[in-house]
Design an enzyme around this catalytic site. Structure first.
Site, PDB file in Angstrom:
ATOM      1  N   HIS A 115      -3.758   0.536 -11.416  1.00  0.00           N
ATOM      2  CA  HIS A 115      -4.115  -0.847 -11.747  1.00  0.00           C
ATOM      3  C   HIS A 115      -5.612  -1.038 -11.977  1.00  0.00           C
ATOM      4  CE1 HIS A 115      -0.084  -2.415  -9.854  1.00  0.00           C
ATOM      5  NE2 HIS A 115       0.074  -1.823 -11.015  1.00  0.00           N
ATOM      6  N   ALA A 229      -0.120   1.753   8.558  1.00  0.00           N
ATOM      7  CA  ALA A 229      -0.664   2.975   7.947  1.00  0.00           C
ATOM      8  C   ALA A 229      -1.688   3.647   8.859  1.00  0.00           C
ATOM      9  CB  ALA A 229      -1.312   2.623   6.604  1.00  0.00           C
TER      10      ALA A 229
HETATM   11  P1  OAD Z   1       2.059  -6.410  -1.668  1.00  0.00           P
HETATM   12  O1  OAD Z   1       1.134  -7.421  -1.103  1.00  0.00           O
HETATM   13  O2  OAD Z   1       3.133  -6.884  -2.558  1.00  0.00           O
HETATM   14  O3  OAD Z   1       2.771  -5.617  -0.467  1.00  0.00           O
HETATM   15  C1  OAD Z   1       2.046  -5.125   0.616  1.00  0.00           C
HETATM   16  C2  OAD Z   1       2.987  -4.325   1.482  1.00  0.00           C
HETATM   17  O4  OAD Z   1       2.210  -3.738   2.522  1.00  0.00           O
HETATM   18  C3  OAD Z   1       4.070  -5.166   2.170  1.00  0.00           C
HETATM   19  O5  OAD Z   1       5.334  -4.541   2.013  1.00  0.00           O
HETATM   20  C4  OAD Z   1       3.650  -5.150   3.653  1.00  0.00           C
HETATM   21  O6  OAD Z   1       4.760  -5.166   4.538  1.00  0.00           O
HETATM   22  C5  OAD Z   1       2.917  -3.837   3.729  1.00  0.00           C
HETATM   23  N1  OAD Z   1       1.912  -3.748   4.801  1.00  0.00           N
HETATM   24  C6  OAD Z   1       1.172  -4.743   5.342  1.00  0.00           C
HETATM   25  N2  OAD Z   1       0.342  -4.266   6.280  1.00  0.00           N
HETATM   26  C7  OAD Z   1       0.549  -2.922   6.332  1.00  0.00           C
HETATM   27  C8  OAD Z   1      -0.027  -1.858   7.088  1.00  0.00           C
HETATM   28  N3  OAD Z   1      -0.980  -2.086   7.996  1.00  0.00           N
HETATM   29  N4  OAD Z   1       0.426  -0.604   6.884  1.00  0.00           N
HETATM   30  C9  OAD Z   1       1.411  -0.367   5.973  1.00  0.00           C
HETATM   31  N5  OAD Z   1       1.969  -1.328   5.212  1.00  0.00           N
HETATM   32  C10 OAD Z   1       1.555  -2.586   5.395  1.00  0.00           C
HETATM   33  O7  OAD Z   1       1.145  -5.301  -2.354  1.00  0.00           O
HETATM   34  P2  OAD Z   1       1.518  -4.271  -3.507  1.00  0.00           P
HETATM   35  O8  OAD Z   1       2.886  -3.730  -3.340  1.00  0.00           O
HETATM   36  O9  OAD Z   1       0.392  -3.311  -3.569  1.00  0.00           O
HETATM   37  O10 OAD Z   1      -1.137  -6.002  -8.972  1.00  0.00           O
HETATM   38  O11 OAD Z   1       1.477  -5.182  -4.784  1.00  0.00           O
HETATM   39  C11 OAD Z   1       1.614  -4.586  -6.036  1.00  0.00           C
HETATM   40  C12 OAD Z   1       0.744  -5.273  -7.029  1.00  0.00           C
HETATM   41  O12 OAD Z   1       0.965  -6.683  -7.012  1.00  0.00           O
HETATM   42  C13 OAD Z   1      -0.753  -5.151  -6.785  1.00  0.00           C
HETATM   43  O13 OAD Z   1      -1.308  -3.917  -7.218  1.00  0.00           O
HETATM   44  C14 OAD Z   1      -1.278  -6.308  -7.571  1.00  0.00           C
HETATM   45  C15 OAD Z   1      -0.311  -7.347  -7.127  1.00  0.00           C
HETATM   46  O14 OAD Z   1      -0.198  -8.459  -7.922  1.00  0.00           O
HETATM   47  C16 OAD Z   1      -2.108  -6.297  -9.848  1.00  0.00           C
HETATM   48  O15 OAD Z   1      -3.128  -6.861  -9.507  1.00  0.00           O
HETATM   49  C17 OAD Z   1      -1.811  -5.873 -11.240  1.00  0.00           C
END
Ligand code: OAD
Length: 241
Positions: A115, A229
């Protein structure tokens, strides 16, 4: 955990896919969930080419705010554990959806940024990318020095845009050759990044999810390590000397 450590120790090619949860314990908010960024802000007003075309100052200011937040963040023990895995595994690829650069701060070298990179600016005319670590940048989007009529934009991928093709090709190639796919801190709902998980499953990699919450793909993975994590990854990486 015992099974996960064994898969990690025996893997020829370890591939890790990270999302915003990987940076959460460094103080960078995730996008979804109760305190997620998309609870406070609307993605379509800030993270689309249309938003930048209609309100460039607002979008620029928002990315400036995020750069300031990220500049204060430090990598945590989970990032160090990934660097240790890279040093010990025969082959290692980190594919990230994050734009914060915390992976580079712990010295991870084989990194695929799906991204983009918040520390880059891009000329909206010719696409030239430049790294710039100043915080904050000017309060309005500057004009490009090569094309003075064109604005600079943040070097990130917005909704509605294609992923950088070289990054995507590298990611697919790595996942197709993975024997272990570790999926850390992603809600697995944003396409096409999430399709890398199903690709890994189809290609027969062992799949492990590290996340305190379950996701739509949790049931499809071989193992789920429910937790943060910063504690699960060091525990996994401790299989290496
Ligand atoms: P999300 O915010 O959708 O998801 C974050 C995930 O991290 C969730 O499933 C949480 O349960 C988990 N989480 C939270 N704290 C954690 C920890 N300490 N250890 C492990 N896991 C934890 O984020 P993404 O999946 O990265 O795109 O979102 C994908 C994309 O959506 C991003 O790259 C961004 C966003 O819109 C763009 O900007 C293009």
């Amino acid at each position: 955990m015992i099974q996960a450590r064994k898969w990690l120790r025996d893997a020829e090619h370890v591939v890790v896919l990270t999302g915003a949860g990987m940076s959460a314990e460094s103080g960078i908010p995730t996008f979804r969930g109760p305190d997620g960024i998309w609870k406070q802000f609307r993605a379509e007003e800030l993270a689309t080419p249309q938003a930048f075309a209609s309100r460039p100052n607002l979008v620029w200011e928002w990315y400036n705010w995020r750069r300031e937040l990220i500049a204060k963040a430090e990598p945590h023990a989970g990032h160090q554990a990934l660097a240790h895995m890279e040093a010990c595994a025969p082959n290692f690829t980190l594919i990230t959806q994050n734009v914060d650069g915390l992976e580079e701060r712990v010295g991870i070298r084989n990194l695929v940024r799906l991204h983009g990179d918040i520390w880059e600016t891009v000329c909206t005319r010719c696409g030239e990318r430049r790294r710039n670590h100043d915080v904050p940048l000017s309060s309005m989007p500057p004009h490009c020095f090569c094309h003075p009529e064109a604005l600079l934009r943040p070097g990130v991928v917005w909704y509605g845009e294609a992923l950088p093709s070289s990054a995507w090709d590298r990611a697919v190639h790595a996942v197709e050759h993975a024997d272990l796919l570790l999926v850390v801190g992603t809600s697995a709902v944003v396409y096409p990044a999430s399709s890398l998980i199903t690709l890994g499953i189809r290609h027969g990699a062992h799949t492990i999810e590290v996340n305190p919450q379950s996701t739509p793909l949790s049931n499809d993975m071989d193992l789920r390590l429910a937790g943060a994590a910063s504690s699960i990854l060091p525990s996994l990486a401790s299989v290496f000397p």
